[in-house]
Design an enzyme around this catalytic site. Structure first.
Site, PDB file in Angstrom:
ATOM      1  N   SER A  65     -21.499 -43.448 -69.433  1.00 14.10           N
ATOM      2  CA  SER A  65     -20.289 -44.492 -69.169  1.00 14.10           C
ATOM      3  C   SER A  65     -18.712 -43.974 -70.018  1.00 14.10           C
ATOM      4  O   SER A  65     -17.401 -44.955 -69.550  1.00 14.10           O
ATOM      5  CB  SER A  65     -20.893 -45.615 -69.610  1.00 14.10           C
ATOM      6  OG  SER A  65     -20.511 -45.137 -70.861  1.00 14.10           O
ATOM      7  N   GLU A 121     -24.867 -30.244 -71.095  1.00 14.16           N
ATOM      8  CA  GLU A 121     -23.877 -30.196 -71.747  1.00 14.16           C
ATOM      9  C   GLU A 121     -23.778 -29.934 -72.634  1.00 14.16           C
ATOM     10  O   GLU A 121     -23.029 -29.700 -73.066  1.00 14.16           O
ATOM     11  CB  GLU A 121     -24.086 -31.595 -72.233  1.00 14.16           C
ATOM     12  CG  GLU A 121     -23.925 -33.491 -71.323  1.00 14.16           C
ATOM     13  CD  GLU A 121     -24.314 -34.431 -71.970  1.00 14.16           C
ATOM     14  OE1 GLU A 121     -23.239 -35.160 -71.588  1.00 14.16           O
ATOM     15  OE2 GLU A 121     -24.920 -34.404 -73.183  1.00 14.16           O
ATOM     16  N   GLY A 127     -18.822 -37.926 -74.255  1.00 13.41           N
ATOM     17  CA  GLY A 127     -19.621 -38.583 -75.162  1.00 13.41           C
ATOM     18  C   GLY A 127     -20.718 -37.849 -75.747  1.00 13.41           C
ATOM     19  O   GLY A 127     -21.072 -36.864 -76.054  1.00 13.41           O
ATOM     20  N   LYS A 130     -26.043 -35.895 -79.118  1.00 13.18           N
ATOM     21  CA  LYS A 130     -26.626 -36.774 -77.624  1.00 13.18           C
ATOM     22  C   LYS A 130     -27.708 -36.317 -76.949  1.00 13.18           C
ATOM     23  O   LYS A 130     -28.788 -35.579 -78.114  1.00 13.18           O
ATOM     24  CB  LYS A 130     -24.988 -35.353 -77.901  1.00 13.18           C
ATOM     25  CG  LYS A 130     -23.826 -35.191 -77.547  1.00 13.18           C
ATOM     26  CD  LYS A 130     -23.239 -34.682 -76.568  1.00 13.18           C
ATOM     27  CE  LYS A 130     -23.171 -34.122 -75.522  1.00 13.18           C
ATOM     28  NZ  LYS A 130     -22.261 -35.422 -74.704  1.00 13.18           N
ATOM     29  N   GLY A 131     -27.197 -36.909 -75.455  1.00 10.83           N
ATOM     30  CA  GLY A 131     -28.533 -37.336 -74.635  1.00 10.83           C
ATOM     31  C   GLY A 131     -28.530 -37.740 -74.590  1.00 10.83           C
ATOM     32  O   GLY A 131     -30.267 -37.867 -73.742  1.00 10.83           O
ATOM     33  N   GLY A 132     -27.981 -39.345 -74.784  1.00  9.34           N
ATOM     34  CA  GLY A 132     -28.494 -40.529 -74.392  1.00  9.34           C
ATOM     35  C   GLY A 132     -28.893 -40.576 -72.514  1.00  9.34           C
ATOM     36  O   GLY A 132     -29.784 -41.439 -72.775  1.00  9.34           O
TER      37      GLY A 132
END
Ligand code: 5RP
Length: 232
Positions: free
Chosen positions: A31, A108, A87, A99-101
């Site tokens: 987001s 990425e 992000g 990361k990896g939400g």
């Protein structure tokens, strides 16, 4: 828009300001990055930027780039990436990340690692003293290997949970057609070692530890009642 979304927008736009004409730009997922993609698209439409090409890290990034008019290229069409904007779910004081939400950490990590400069965009809630303190560690796994990989992770002291879909029955399926195991570690004293150990388990494609990849963290936060962007 919530206060947190305003901070995400501010930091996303600040990252987009660092893109220059002619650059090849890694387009992250999530987001916060979505605002950066929007801002790059707006700068292209206004003529402030020219000849920018995006390398997407997910279906989400592809959809947003098309929506905002950013031409896309693949890794086979370029010999470098000037800048990547992405992000994070956690950022530690050494600029290491979880990361990896959005289950996009495999693509990425490929794109962010290749960039000459990797800029991370977060709001202040993502800053932690130690990785793993607020967020589970995502591990992308080939579907047929979920059971043995889960056992191997338990042997390392982790508590694995298969990530389930929201508004979709069954598990989350990644853009590569794999599944995601979210792992709770009580602590992660050696992120670099754990990143390698997890990736060495047969059936693991990639995990969400990003060690020594980020160059600059842009943090959106409130100071003296004002929204600011701080650089780390
Ligand atoms: C996706 C990611 C995202 O970058 C991360 O989850 C942060 O997302 P957001 O900006 O929505 O908080 O790693 O796989």
């Amino acid at each position: 828009m919530s206060d947190q979304d305003l901070l995400k927008k501010q930091v996303g736009y600040a990252a987009a300001d660092r893109v220059k004409s002619g650059m090849i730009v890694g387009l992250g997922t999530g987001s916060t990055t979505a605002f950066a993609i929007q801002a790059i698209g707006e700068r292209l439409q206004s003529g402030d930027l020219k000849d920018v090409k995006g390398i997407p890290t997910s279906f989400q990034a592809i959809v947003l780039a098309r929506q905002y008019g950013i031409p896309l290229v693949g890794l086979d069409e370029v010999d470098h990436i000037d800048i990547a904007i992405d992000g994070a779910d956690e950022v530690d004081p050494h600029k290491n990340l979880i990361k990896g939400g959005g289950a996009a950490h495999t693509q990425e990590k490929i794109v962010d690692s290749l960039a000459d400069q990797f800029i991370v965009v977060v709001d202040g809630s993502k800053l932690v003293d130690k990785l793993g303190s607020t967020f589970l560690l995502p591990v992308e796994v080939l579907p047929m290997a979920v059971a043995p990989v889960s056992r191997a992770i338990e042997a390392l002291g982790g508590k694995p949970t298969l990530r389930m879909g929201v508004r979709k029955a069954g598990p989350v399926v990644t853009d590569q057609g794999n599944l995601v195991i979210d792992v709770k570690f009580d602590n992660i004293p050696d992120p670099e070692g754990l990143e390698k150990t997890l990736n060495n388990i047969p059936g693991v494609l990639e995990n969400g530890l990003f060690v020594n990849v980020a160059n600059l963290i842009l943090v959106g936060e409130i100071k003296d009642g004002k929204a600011i962007v701080r650089e780390i």
